[in-house]
Design a protein around this motif. Structure first.
Motif, short mmCIF file in Angstrom:
data_model
loop_
_atom_site.label_atom_id
_atom_site.label_comp_id
_atom_site.label_asym_id
_atom_site.label_seq_id
_atom_site.Cartn_x
_atom_site.Cartn_y
_atom_site.Cartn_z
N TRP A 1 6.54 10.17 0.69
CA TRP A 1 5.63 9.72 1.73
C TRP A 1 5.49 8.22 1.66
CZ3 TRP A 1 3.28 12.85 5.38
CH2 TRP A 1 3.38 14.23 5.16
N LEU A 2 5.38 7.57 2.82
CA LEU A 2 5.24 6.13 2.89
C LEU A 2 4.08 5.76 3.81
CD1 LEU A 2 9.00 5.23 3.45
CD2 LEU A 2 7.76 5.06 1.29
N ARG A 3 3.26 4.81 3.36
CA ARG A 3 2.27 4.18 4.24
C ARG A 3 2.98 3.13 5.07
NH1 ARG A 3 -2.25 1.53 0.67
NH2 ARG A 3 -2.98 0.86 2.74
N ILE A 4 2.55 2.96 6.31
CA ILE A 4 3.06 1.89 7.15
C ILE A 4 1.89 0.96 7.45
CG2 ILE A 4 4.28 1.27 9.25
CD1 ILE A 4 5.27 4.14 9.44
N THR A 5 2.04 -0.31 7.04
CA THR A 5 0.97 -1.28 7.26
C THR A 5 1.51 -2.47 8.07
OG1 THR A 5 1.38 -2.55 5.23
CG2 THR A 5 -0.07 -0.63 5.06
N ALA A 6 0.61 -3.16 8.73
CA ALA A 6 0.92 -4.39 9.45
C ALA A 6 -0.29 -5.29 9.36
CB ALA A 6 1.27 -4.10 10.91
N ARG B 1 6.04 -5.15 9.64
CA ARG B 1 5.52 -3.92 9.03
C ARG B 1 6.01 -3.78 7.60
NH1 ARG B 1 6.71 -1.32 14.30
NH2 ARG B 1 8.65 -0.59 13.41
N VAL B 2 5.20 -3.12 6.79
CA VAL B 2 5.54 -2.86 5.39
C VAL B 2 5.42 -1.37 5.14
CG1 VAL B 2 5.00 -3.35 2.98
CG2 VAL B 2 4.68 -5.14 4.71
N TYR B 3 6.44 -0.78 4.53
CA TYR B 3 6.44 0.63 4.16
C TYR B 3 6.22 0.71 2.66
CZ TYR B 3 8.40 1.66 8.78
OH TYR B 3 8.60 1.78 10.13
N LEU B 4 5.16 1.40 2.25
CA LEU B 4 4.77 1.46 0.85
C LEU B 4 4.78 2.91 0.36
CD1 LEU B 4 1.69 -0.92 1.16
CD2 LEU B 4 3.85 -1.49 0.04
N ALA B 5 5.41 3.14 -0.78
CA ALA B 5 5.41 4.48 -1.37
C ALA B 5 3.97 4.91 -1.65
CB ALA B 5 6.23 4.49 -2.65
N THR B 6 3.67 6.16 -1.32
CA THR B 6 2.31 6.66 -1.49
C THR B 6 2.35 8.16 -1.76
OG1 THR B 6 0.11 6.68 -0.47
CG2 THR B 6 1.98 7.12 0.99
N THR B 7 1.18 8.78 -1.70
CA THR B 7 1.06 10.22 -1.94
C THR B 7 0.39 10.88 -0.74
OG1 THR B 7 -1.13 10.01 -2.95
CG2 THR B 7 0.79 9.80 -4.41
N PRO B 8 0.58 12.18 -0.57
CA PRO B 8 -0.12 12.88 0.52
C PRO B 8 -1.63 12.75 0.41
CG PRO B 8 1.63 14.27 -0.37
CD PRO B 8 1.51 13.08 -1.28
N GLN B 9 -2.13 12.72 -0.83
CA GLN B 9 -3.57 12.63 -1.04
C GLN B 9 -4.12 11.29 -0.51
OE1 GLN B 9 -1.35 13.51 -3.43
NE2 GLN B 9 -1.81 15.72 -3.42
N GLU B 10 -3.38 10.19 -0.77
CA GLU B 10 -3.84 8.90 -0.28
C GLU B 10 -3.79 8.85 1.24
OE1 GLU B 10 -3.28 4.16 -1.22
OE2 GLU B 10 -1.51 5.46 -1.40
N LEU B 11 -2.76 9.42 1.82
CA LEU B 11 -2.65 9.42 3.28
C LEU B 11 -3.76 10.25 3.91
CD1 LEU B 11 1.20 9.60 3.84
CD2 LEU B 11 -0.30 7.63 4.18
N LYS B 12 -4.10 11.36 3.31
CA LYS B 12 -5.19 12.17 3.84
C LYS B 12 -6.52 11.42 3.77
CE LYS B 12 -3.12 16.71 3.04
NZ LYS B 12 -3.19 17.98 2.28
N ARG B 13 -6.68 10.64 2.70
CA ARG B 13 -7.90 9.84 2.60
C ARG B 13 -7.95 8.80 3.72
NH1 ARG B 13 -8.79 4.97 0.84
NH2 ARG B 13 -6.71 4.75 -0.08
N ILE B 14 -6.79 8.23 4.08
CA ILE B 14 -6.74 7.18 5.10
C ILE B 14 -6.82 7.76 6.50
CG2 ILE B 14 -5.32 5.32 6.09
CD1 ILE B 14 -4.16 4.95 3.24
N TRP B 15 -6.05 8.84 6.72
CA TRP B 15 -5.87 9.35 8.08
C TRP B 15 -6.58 10.68 8.35
CZ3 TRP B 15 -3.63 6.37 11.70
CH2 TRP B 15 -2.87 5.30 11.28
#
Length: 433
Positions: free
Chosen positions: A216-221, A416-430
């Motif tokens: 999983w990857l976060r996408i930031t800008a 944009r920056v793609y950062l390695a992450t976890t499903p748990q972190e993405l659920k917290r964000i999204w």
């Protein structure tokens, strides 16, 4: 206002040439003083001091420099089907610009001689009176790279900033260098042969060992989360023929628009067959009058690209909201990276010493076969950085990998920056995904 003027001016000149350069996005590299370069023609230059780089913009510029003057300096390369004449190019641009801005007047600098990389150039400088927004200056300097290829250095600034801007523009143009074509060809051939040797050394077992079941990857800008991506690799041992699969899903928000993309890729283990499908759905908020009792329904547009390769014959179908195009290609006798390889093999790139490898590959966004170059830089502790240029006229993507070949971060030319992450972190964000 400046961006609108740049766009209008570029439209005038672009009408003289077929649009061979694909559009790109914006990249912010404030203060970078390393020489900017492109690989198609070996052009490089020194960016203006303190400028911000904007790479491969929607109007076809390879790069724009937003200077401290303030002004915008843009670099274009245009190709023609027939030999070009600088005076003819200037005359046509002047006629078309004059048609749109009949009040424009020529500045004195227009007649001054200019040299670009030891070649004779030709300048065009026009003052445009504008009572509403303030007078502004448009300029272009032309130089031939070869008889059918034109380099254009464009400036856009407010009239009051022209004096310091012209000095910055001329200093930038004086820093331009062009590689010797024979030397450029020698370096490119060397990189291609290095790519061939490395690709032929990679066995099926190594490919299978590099597969990542899920990442999983976060996408930031600009430091803000704008989306996420899920990547899955599959060993398709039971497929006929057996091979390797990659599945990608991404969710991206740009302003009030949302893009959802799903891609599926497959390549046979013997590398003779591949196919892929990439579908992107754009959701745009509804505009205009609507039923107040009904929930808002976004406008939906779809793009779909499918590819099928059998041996060296590649057929790509590109469906847009308004058209369908069939793009047939013949793979040249060069090292070729399939779509699967482009996602999997960076984990196996050599990283004991700095290395540059070049391959042919299909560029999804540009919808064409192109030379793809990987510049690998070892980092302390066994990690490594990969500068990937998907085509000679495209900006580099910069990816960092762990010592085991796991993607840690990827920085794109659009900022944009793609950062390695976890499903748990993405659920917290999204929340629910």
């Amino acid at each position: 206002m400046i961006s609108t003027r740049i766009f209008l001016a570029c439209v005038l000149l672009a009408s003289c040439f077929p649009r061979g350069l694909a559009h790109g996005q914006v990249a912010d590299d404030a203060g970078v003083r390393q020489r900017w370069s492109e690989q198609a023609y070996g052009m490089s230059l020194a960016p203006p001091p303190g400028s911000t780089q904007v790479q491969q913009t929607a109007d076809g510029a390879l790069v724009k420099f937003l200077t401290q003057d303030p002004a915008t300096i843009s670099v274009y390369i245009r190709r023609s089907r027939s030999d070009l004449n600088l005076a003819g190019v200037k005359d046509k641009a002047l006629r078309e610009f004059g048609f749109r801005y009949p009040s424009a007047v020529t500045l004195a600098q227009d007649s001054e001689p200019v040299t670009v990389a030891d070649r004779q150039g030709l300048g065009l400088y026009l003052l445009v009176p504008d009572e509403k927004n303030g007078d502004w200056v448009f300029g272009q300097v032309y130089a031939l790279i070869d008889p059918t290829t034109l380099a254009i250095f464009q400036l856009d600034c407010n009239a009051g900033d022209f004096d310091p801007t012209i000095k910055t523009v001329l200093a930038t143009i004086q820093s331009v260098s062009l590689a010797d074509p024979a030397e450029l060809d020698r370096i490119r051939t060397q990189r291609i042969e290095a790519g061939r040797a490395w690709l032929e050394s990679i066995k099926t077992e190594q490919v299978k060992s590099a597969l990542v079941p899920e990442q999983w990857l976060r996408i930031t800008a600009g430091g803000k989360d704008v989306g996420y991506m899920r990547i899955r690799h599959h060993d398709e041992a039971d497929h006929v023929p057996p091979g390797t699969g990659v599945a990608i899903q991404s969710h991206l928000i740009e302003g009030d628009q949302t893009y959802d993309t799903e891609g599926k890729f497959f390549e046979a283990d013997d590398r003779t067959v591949e196919f892929w499908t990439v579908t992107t759905t754009l959701r745009i908020p509804q505009s205009g009058p609507r039923n107040p009792d009904a929930p808002p329904q976004p406008e939906i547009q779809n793009w779909r690209q499918t590819g099928l390769r059998d041996g060296n014959a590649l057929e790509v179908s590109q469906e847009t909201p308004t058209s369908i195009k069939q793009l047939p290609w013949k793979i040249p006798p060069f090292p070729y990276l399939s779509q699967v390889n482009q996602y999997v093999l960076p984990a196996l790139l050599p990283r004991d010493e700095p290395t540059e490898l070049t391959f042919y590959g299909f560029h999804q966004n540009a919808r064409k076969l192109s030379l793809r170059t990987y510049r690998i830089e070892p980092l302390p502790g066994g990690a490594y950085r990969v500068y990937e240029r998907p085509a000679p006229d495209r900006a580099e993507r910069i990816a960092t990998f762990s010592p085991t070949g796991r993607l840690i971060e990827r920085r794109m030319p659009d900022g944009r920056v793609y950062l390695a992450t976890t499903p748990q972190e993405l659920k917290r964000i999204w929340g629910a995904m």
